[in-house]
Design an enzyme around this catalytic site. Sequence first.
Site, short mmCIF file in Angstrom:
data_model
loop_
_atom_site.label_atom_id
_atom_site.label_comp_id
_atom_site.label_asym_id
_atom_site.label_seq_id
_atom_site.Cartn_x
_atom_site.Cartn_y
_atom_site.Cartn_z
N ASN A 170 46.70 38.05 44.36
CA ASN A 170 45.58 36.52 44.74
C ASN A 170 45.95 35.71 43.73
OD1 ASN A 170 43.53 37.91 42.92
ND2 ASN A 170 42.50 37.20 44.61
N CYS A 181 39.08 36.83 45.79
CA CYS A 181 37.85 37.40 45.52
C CYS A 181 35.81 37.55 45.85
CB CYS A 181 37.60 38.43 43.83
SG CYS A 181 37.70 37.71 42.92
N GLU A 186 37.52 45.90 38.51
CA GLU A 186 37.25 44.13 38.68
C GLU A 186 37.30 44.56 40.18
OE1 GLU A 186 34.71 41.66 37.78
OE2 GLU A 186 34.71 43.01 35.50
N GLU A 197 33.95 40.89 33.13
CA GLU A 197 34.82 40.30 31.94
C GLU A 197 34.21 39.01 30.96
OE1 GLU A 197 38.28 40.13 34.91
OE2 GLU A 197 39.29 41.74 34.17
P1 NDP Z 1 45.78 46.53 44.55
O1 NDP Z 1 43.93 48.00 44.43
O2 NDP Z 1 46.49 46.98 46.12
O3 NDP Z 1 46.21 46.25 43.09
C1 NDP Z 1 45.88 46.00 42.54
C2 NDP Z 1 47.06 46.31 40.98
O4 NDP Z 1 46.82 47.83 40.95
C3 NDP Z 1 48.68 46.19 41.60
O5 NDP Z 1 48.98 45.83 40.40
C4 NDP Z 1 49.07 47.12 42.04
O6 NDP Z 1 50.30 47.83 42.24
C5 NDP Z 1 48.16 48.49 41.29
N1 NDP Z 1 47.99 49.41 41.65
C6 NDP Z 1 48.43 50.38 43.48
N2 NDP Z 1 48.09 51.18 42.90
C7 NDP Z 1 47.47 51.48 41.80
C8 NDP Z 1 47.57 53.51 41.28
N3 NDP Z 1 47.94 54.19 42.08
N4 NDP Z 1 47.58 53.52 40.08
C9 NDP Z 1 47.41 52.04 39.20
N5 NDP Z 1 47.60 50.76 39.79
C10 NDP Z 1 47.87 50.80 40.79
O7 NDP Z 1 44.80 45.29 45.00
P2 NDP Z 1 45.75 43.72 45.65
O8 NDP Z 1 46.88 43.65 44.76
O9 NDP Z 1 45.97 44.10 46.98
O10 NDP Z 1 44.39 43.04 45.51
C11 NDP Z 1 43.56 42.50 46.16
C12 NDP Z 1 42.15 43.27 45.85
O11 NDP Z 1 41.58 42.61 44.04
C13 NDP Z 1 40.84 43.34 46.90
O12 NDP Z 1 40.64 43.83 47.46
C14 NDP Z 1 40.22 41.51 45.50
O13 NDP Z 1 38.92 41.80 46.79
C15 NDP Z 1 40.44 42.90 44.67
N6 NDP Z 1 40.33 41.20 43.59
C16 NDP Z 1 39.39 41.21 43.07
C17 NDP Z 1 38.89 40.48 41.72
C18 NDP Z 1 36.99 40.56 41.24
O14 NDP Z 1 37.37 40.26 39.78
N7 NDP Z 1 36.53 41.51 40.89
C19 NDP Z 1 39.62 39.18 41.52
C20 NDP Z 1 41.20 39.07 42.55
C21 NDP Z 1 41.13 40.30 44.05
P3 NDP Z 1 51.58 46.86 43.24
O15 NDP Z 1 51.22 45.66 43.61
O16 NDP Z 1 52.20 46.78 42.93
O17 NDP Z 1 50.59 47.75 44.43
#
Ligand code: NDP
Length: 483
Positions: free
Chosen positions: A150, A282, A248, A461
């Site tokens: 995002n 988020c 996070e 963080e």
């Molecule tokens: P995901 O959990 O799908 O992915 C996050 C990252 O983890 C990506 O790089 C993804 O790779 C990777 N990933 C996926 N599966 C695995 C695994 N089994 N092991 C290790 N890494 C993995 O989230 P999104 O990318 O869809 O992001 C949206 C989410 O992030 C929302 O829920 C949002 O709320 C949250 N978010 C939270 C924030 C916070 O500060 N609390 C800030 C911003 C977002 P790939 O993309 O290749 O699948």
Amino acid sequence: MKFIQNYIGGKLMKPSDDQYLNDYNPATGKVYGRIPDSDEHDVRAAVLAAEAAFPAWSQMPIEERSAILMRVSTLIEANLDRLAEAESIDNGKPVWLAKAVDIPRAAKNFHFYATAIQHFATEAHAMTNQAINYTLREPIGVVGCISPWNLPLYLFSWKIAPALAAGNCVVAKPSEVTPMTAFLLSEICIEAGLPAGVLNIVHGLGPKVGEAIVKHPKVKAISFTGGTKTGAHIASIAAPEFKKMSLELGGKNPNVIFADCDYEEMLKTTVRSSFANQGQICLCGSRVFVERSIYERFKKDFVAKVQKLTVGDPMAEETKVGAVVSQSHQEKILSYIALAKEEGGTILTGGHAVQLEGRCKDGYFVAPTVIEGLSHDCRTNQEEIFGPVVTIMPFDTEEEVLGYANSVRYGLSSTVWTTNINKATRMAQKLDAGIVWVNCWLLRDLRTPFGGVKDSGMGREGGFDALRFFTEPKNVCIKIKQD
Ligand code: NDP
């Protein structure tokens, strides 16, 4: 066609098995790049490179480490236009937003930690006439950083900068959906003179590359930002290995509006906190609770303002709402709008995909959507949608709205609008959230702790919290012999 490469041991390189994935421009629906479909072999090579680089990097005088990170920051600033355009193409966000927020913030993250590390002090505890304790904070070694799509470079650098500043070497994975600015960052790191192996960026799929980073026995800490489900999965792998974790995760943030607020300021900010970055932050407030005495006025004014938001080509300056990040994400958002209708919600505006003309005719756009008539505990109001969709609900008392606000599994951030300081303070004390904004939203001081409670994550963080996470404390106790 743009070809992204991994950054391992200071070099840009192909994935070991030479397999690639498509990189889509969500505003056009077209493939415009190829991403390494890396696997555990690439992760192993990255960890080896990081291990080899660790002794020299961790022993380097802080001023020198800081100067290199400062050069990275300066080069990000110098490449503002190029990086902003790349971020917009990869993610669908308006290019002006990437130029005003994402890229400047990525530069600031490096700048902030290049200076913070120079002021990072440790504790000493004197035991009168007996001993002196002092605490060392040593870098952990090789750490893993995994970030979402995002705010691609913004969140990627928010992890990498403190990890490197503290003297660790990093193996990092950006989201496979938005890898381009992480790739451009690897070119910048080479230009800035970051020693080989200090930062390694491995591109590819989460379950393949991300999981290989988490599982690798030499990776001693994981900093992860992403969905709650993925975070729980990562924790199930890392916890039995006693790896340090900072998670996070998702949010379903309440925006609580009292009748005594500064109405115009609240209205303007609520449009932003609902729809900035297509609602894919988020910290966006997706559940808007409005005190009943101003509910009808708010509804009319809010909907009118939302209807004026231009959904359009992310490259156009007048665009306020760009494309959502992918076709599957568009489908997820639309499925939640359908669910809201099934649950009895009324769509006040939006509620559908938008088909543009011209080069964006096949892009993934969703009209900013406002829904009313739902109960606080229905699925639409409990589950994270992460798109340009908000619900609005009336309330009568503080106690009642606190019950609604805290009824979700998440607890990332919340916003309160009131000019009554006592009410604001009471609400801030009682809201389940790691961050409470009063009469503002997304006003960020990088020194403050950032993170959530409940299913929104673990750890903090930001500021010195991140430097504490990326170091291991070691207490040294020296007995003082009395003559
Ligand atoms: P995901 O959990 O799908 O992915 C996050 C990252 O983890 C990506 O790089 C993804 O790779 C990777 N990933 C996926 N599966 C695995 C695994 N089994 N092991 C290790 N890494 C993995 O989230 P999104 O990318 O869809 O992001 C949206 C989410 O992030 C929302 O829920 C949002 O709320 C949250 N978010 C939270 C924030 C916070 O500060 N609390 C800030 C911003 C977002 P790939 O993309 O290749 O699948």
